[in-house]
Design a protein around this motif. Structure first.
Motif, PDB file in Angstrom:
ATOM      1  N   MET A  86       0.704  -1.068   0.012  1.00  0.00           N
ATOM      2  CA  MET A  86       0.016  -0.133  -0.114  1.00  0.00           C
ATOM      3  C   MET A  86       0.744   1.127   0.082  1.00  0.00           C
ATOM      4  O   MET A  86       1.570   1.388   0.856  1.00  0.00           O
ATOM      5  N   THR A  87       0.799   2.065  -1.071  1.00  0.00           N
ATOM      6  CA  THR A  87       1.663   3.157  -1.154  1.00  0.00           C
ATOM      7  C   THR A  87       0.917   4.181  -2.172  1.00  0.00           C
ATOM      8  O   THR A  87       0.132   4.066  -3.111  1.00  0.00           O
ATOM      9  N   PHE A 109      -0.936  -8.183   2.394  1.00  0.00           N
ATOM     10  CA  PHE A 109      -0.788  -6.711   2.290  1.00  0.00           C
ATOM     11  C   PHE A 109       0.313  -6.370   3.222  1.00  0.00           C
ATOM     12  O   PHE A 109       0.218  -6.697   4.398  1.00  0.00           O
ATOM     13  N   LEU A 110       1.158  -5.110   2.676  1.00  0.00           N
ATOM     14  CA  LEU A 110       2.194  -4.808   3.416  1.00  0.00           C
ATOM     15  C   LEU A 110       1.886  -3.466   3.303  1.00  0.00           C
ATOM     16  O   LEU A 110       1.822  -2.700   2.530  1.00  0.00           O
ATOM     17  N   CYS A 111       1.693  -3.084   4.683  1.00  0.00           N
ATOM     18  CA  CYS A 111       1.602  -1.576   5.066  1.00  0.00           C
ATOM     19  C   CYS A 111       2.616  -0.663   5.367  1.00  0.00           C
ATOM     20  O   CYS A 111       3.495  -0.875   6.123  1.00  0.00           O
ATOM     21  N   VAL A 121      12.543  -3.918  -1.104  1.00  0.00           N
ATOM     22  CA  VAL A 121      11.605  -4.773  -0.823  1.00  0.00           C
ATOM     23  C   VAL A 121      10.266  -5.015  -1.684  1.00  0.00           C
ATOM     24  O   VAL A 121       9.887  -5.858  -2.043  1.00  0.00           O
ATOM     25  N   ARG A 122      10.312  -3.556  -2.535  1.00  0.00           N
ATOM     26  CA  ARG A 122       9.470  -3.515  -3.770  1.00  0.00           C
ATOM     27  C   ARG A 122       9.902  -4.321  -4.955  1.00  0.00           C
ATOM     28  O   ARG A 122       9.242  -4.931  -5.550  1.00  0.00           O
ATOM     29  N   THR A 127       4.273  -7.927  -5.684  1.00  0.00           N
ATOM     30  CA  THR A 127       3.946  -8.139  -6.991  1.00  0.00           C
ATOM     31  C   THR A 127       3.069  -7.170  -7.419  1.00  0.00           C
ATOM     32  O   THR A 127       2.566  -7.152  -8.795  1.00  0.00           O
ATOM     33  N   LYS A 128       2.363  -6.252  -6.362  1.00  0.00           N
ATOM     34  CA  LYS A 128       1.470  -5.293  -6.822  1.00  0.00           C
ATOM     35  C   LYS A 128       1.410  -4.022  -5.994  1.00  0.00           C
ATOM     36  O   LYS A 128       1.576  -4.131  -4.599  1.00  0.00           O
ATOM     37  N   GLU A 129       1.345  -2.944  -6.544  1.00  0.00           N
ATOM     38  CA  GLU A 129       1.356  -1.704  -5.784  1.00  0.00           C
ATOM     39  C   GLU A 129       0.133  -0.838  -5.835  1.00  0.00           C
ATOM     40  O   GLU A 129      -0.175  -0.683  -7.057  1.00  0.00           O
ATOM     41  N   ILE A 130      -0.501  -0.389  -4.758  1.00  0.00           N
ATOM     42  CA  ILE A 130      -1.901  -0.172  -4.836  1.00  0.00           C
ATOM     43  C   ILE A 130      -1.830   1.259  -4.033  1.00  0.00           C
ATOM     44  O   ILE A 130      -1.686   1.152  -2.994  1.00  0.00           O
ATOM     45  N   SER A 131      -2.603   2.263  -4.461  1.00  0.00           N
ATOM     46  CA  SER A 131      -2.786   3.435  -3.845  1.00  0.00           C
ATOM     47  C   SER A 131      -4.636   3.583  -3.813  1.00  0.00           C
ATOM     48  O   SER A 131      -5.326   3.331  -4.606  1.00  0.00           O
TER      49      SER A 131
END
Length: 228
Positions: A86-87, A109-111, A121-122, A127-131
């Protein structure tokens, strides 16, 4: 589905997942949400999980080692379809993404927190980045909770009426039409007569027309990619 959420403040989310639809879904065995305290994976005497950024600058950065330790521990126990970070600079979350993720088996989910996580880490695990929007929160916990809620309610059996989710806003690039309940008249304001007609086909047509009109007025951008 199993959803694992990694956070430095997991207690922040405990209440969120202990009530309402998500709680019922878990009790019925449709989903399991497990919160993980990242500090449990620190080898530091003081359970430290952050450090100063190389090159200087304000703010702390979450270290790669405890995150790698936690993710690898989870992945040694089961297969995960996605490791989601989550970014604010991630892909904007929407109903299409929620629908896709609801079909998966297990999610992590990584906060993020502070100034975010070590870029490695990324590169190595995510595998997926969400905002959830063009703004910055104190951490990714609330964002992860929002995404988890949107996903879980789509899992078959979680909602009492599974067709309810299919008529939500954004499912067909349309906003939901107006809805009414009793009383039929309130202080001179009457609900549309069509809703009292009992004519199902005409009611469906009316709701569809209302959905299109509401979308044109409030979110015309949604119609750009639709067939209407």
């Amino acid at each position: 589905m199993r959803i694992d959420i990694i956070s430095v403040v997991p207690k922040l989310m405990e209440s969120f997942f202990a009530h309402s639809i998500i709680k019922r879904g878990a009790e019925a065995g449709h989903v399991e949400v497990v919160l993980h305290d990242l500090r449990d994976y620190s080898l530091s005497k003081h359970r430290q999980v952050d450090d100063y950024a190389f090159g200087g600058g304000a703010g702390m950065v979450l270290s790669i080692e405890p995150i790698a330790r936690c993710i690898r521990h989870l992945q040694s126990q089961r297969t995960y379809d996605e490791v989601i970070y989550m970014t604010p600079d991630g892909e904007p979350f929407n109903q299409r993404i929620a629908n896709t993720l609801s079909l998966k088996g297990n999610l992590i989910f990584l906060c993020g927190h502070y100034k975010g996580v070590d870029q490695r880490v990324r590169d190595l695990f995510v595998t997926k980045e969400i905002s959830i929007g063009d703004f910055v929160l104190s951490g990714g916990e609330l964002a992860a909770a929002v995404c988890a809620d949107a996903i879980i309610r789509l899992i078959p059996g979680v909602l009492n009426d599974e067709t309810s989710a299919l008529t939500d806003s954004f499912q067909d690039n349309l906003l939901a039409p107006p809805v009414y309940t009793r009383p039929a008249e309130f202080e001179g304001h009457q609900i549309p007569e069509i809703l009292l007609s009992g004519h199902e086909a005409k009611i469906i047509e009316w709701r569809f027309e209302q959905a299109i009109e509401r979308t044109k007025q409030r979110r015309p951008d949604l119609l750009d990619d639709s067939v209407f």
